[in-house]
Scaffold this motif. Structure first.
Motif, mmCIF file in Angstrom:
data_model
loop_
_atom_site.group_PDB
_atom_site.id
_atom_site.type_symbol
_atom_site.label_atom_id
_atom_site.label_comp_id
_atom_site.label_asym_id
_atom_site.label_seq_id
_atom_site.Cartn_x
_atom_site.Cartn_y
_atom_site.Cartn_z
ATOM 1 N N LEU A 92 85.293 73.993 29.102
ATOM 2 C CA LEU A 92 84.755 75.133 29.841
ATOM 3 C C LEU A 92 84.851 74.904 31.348
ATOM 4 O O LEU A 92 85.143 75.843 32.104
ATOM 5 N N ALA A 93 84.622 73.666 31.782
ATOM 6 C CA ALA A 93 84.763 73.358 33.215
ATOM 7 C C ALA A 93 86.201 73.576 33.675
ATOM 8 O O ALA A 93 86.443 74.068 34.792
ATOM 9 N N SER A 94 87.165 73.237 32.812
ATOM 10 C CA SER A 94 88.575 73.427 33.155
ATOM 11 C C SER A 94 88.945 74.906 33.252
ATOM 12 O O SER A 94 89.920 75.258 33.931
ATOM 13 N N CYS A 95 88.178 75.761 32.588
ATOM 14 C CA CYS A 95 88.465 77.202 32.590
ATOM 15 C C CYS A 95 87.956 77.912 33.839
ATOM 16 O O CYS A 95 88.305 79.076 34.073
ATOM 17 N N ILE A 96 87.138 77.248 34.652
ATOM 18 C CA ILE A 96 86.497 77.918 35.782
ATOM 19 C C ILE A 96 87.512 78.454 36.786
ATOM 20 O O ILE A 96 87.276 79.479 37.442
ATOM 21 N N SER A 97 88.669 77.804 36.906
ATOM 22 C CA SER A 97 89.651 78.251 37.893
ATOM 23 C C SER A 97 90.157 79.663 37.600
ATOM 24 O O SER A 97 90.480 80.413 38.537
ATOM 25 N N TYR A 98 90.219 80.052 36.319
ATOM 26 C CA TYR A 98 90.742 81.386 35.989
ATOM 27 C C TYR A 98 89.810 82.511 36.445
ATOM 28 O O TYR A 98 90.254 83.411 37.179
ATOM 29 N N PRO A 99 88.520 82.525 36.056
ATOM 30 C CA PRO A 99 87.648 83.584 36.568
ATOM 31 C C PRO A 99 87.447 83.504 38.080
ATOM 32 O O PRO A 99 87.152 84.512 38.724
ATOM 33 N N THR A 100 87.624 82.305 38.656
ATOM 34 C CA THR A 100 87.567 82.187 40.120
ATOM 35 C C THR A 100 88.712 82.972 40.749
ATOM 36 O O THR A 100 88.526 83.681 41.747
ATOM 37 N N ALA A 101 89.906 82.863 40.156
ATOM 38 C CA ALA A 101 91.057 83.621 40.664
ATOM 39 C C ALA A 101 90.838 85.123 40.496
ATOM 40 O O ALA A 101 91.199 85.917 41.369
ATOM 41 N N LEU A 102 90.246 85.523 39.363
ATOM 42 C CA LEU A 102 89.930 86.940 39.161
ATOM 43 C C LEU A 102 88.949 87.432 40.220
ATOM 44 O O LEU A 102 89.102 88.523 40.776
ATOM 45 N N LEU A 103 87.946 86.625 40.493
ATOM 46 C CA LEU A 103 86.930 86.990 41.475
ATOM 47 C C LEU A 103 87.558 87.173 42.854
ATOM 48 O O LEU A 103 87.261 88.135 43.577
ATOM 49 N N ALA A 104 88.439 86.252 43.227
ATOM 50 C CA ALA A 104 89.102 86.347 44.532
ATOM 51 C C ALA A 104 90.022 87.554 44.606
ATOM 52 O O ALA A 104 90.105 88.225 45.640
#
Length: 210
Positions: A92-104
């Motif tokens: 789950l920690a490794s997945c954080i980059s994807y929703p971070t990119a969506l947020l940006a």
């Protein structure tokens, strides 16, 4: 008792480091022709959602790493359930980059609520995984530091239980006020940053509150 979790902790530290590194990949250099300073400044200012998303996610992963480290100061032995639950946290920690990119990408657009819902929803799962990890460790007390007391075990459990209703509230709030949902998550992470000392229970402390 000999500590058996050194390899788990070392592997976990590496995954957290990679998860933070992945966030940096979403910070792109502006494509400005020539040496127009004003254009560069305007382009950098326009990318502020990317810097905001990076900062939030970096802070969240760092807090995860701090609390993971402090939990494993109390866990001395391992079993399969503990290892697989720890693996779930790392996934789950490794997945954080994807929703971070969506947020940006979608900050300031009508799609922001969807991006924030995915972002906060992931942290609901992360918090559930942390609660599961401590639940497995504390249910089988032979996995823990020998000196730890039931009072200390309950104190750590309470510290993580706050996250479930708060992250769930942020997930629900994201559909009507996504900015407020992000602020709610940031407040929780700040609280955890200031209360992480509750998990730093030395052998003497655990005996004192027995």
């Amino acid at each position: 008792m000999e500590k058996e979790t050194a390899r788990i902790e070392g592997f976990s530290d590496g995954v957290f480091a990679i998860a933070i590194t992945l966030l940096v990949l979403e910070l792109h250099i502006p494509d400005i022709e020539g040496s127009n300073r004003q254009a560069l400044v305007k382009s950098l200012i326009a990318k502020w959602p990317s810097f905001l998303a990076f900062s939030l996610s970096f802070f969240s992963i760092f807090i995860m790493w701090v609390n993971h480290h402090k939990i494993f100061k109390q866990i001395y032995r391992r079993d399969s359930a503990l290892m697989f639950t720890n693996g779930l946290i790392l996934f789950l920690a490794s997945c954080i980059s994807y929703p971070t990119a969506l947020l940006a990408r979608y900050y300031g657009t009508p799609s922001l609520s969807v991006a924030v819902a995915i972002y906060t929803g992931l942290f609901v799962l992360i918090n559930l995984a942390f609660n599961l990890l401590w639940g497995i460790a504390s249910r089988h007390k032979d996995l823990l530091r020998p000196e730890i007391s039931q009072v200390a075990i309950r104190k750590i459990k309470r510290n993580y239980q706050y996250g479930i209703p708060v992250h769930l509230s942020a997930f629900l709030l994201s559909f009507c006020w996504p900015e407020g949902a992000l602020m709610l998550c940031a407040l929780l992470w700040t609280y955890w940053a200031f209360t992480s000392g509750k998990l730093d229970l030395s052998a003497n402390k655990t005996r004192d509150i027995s």
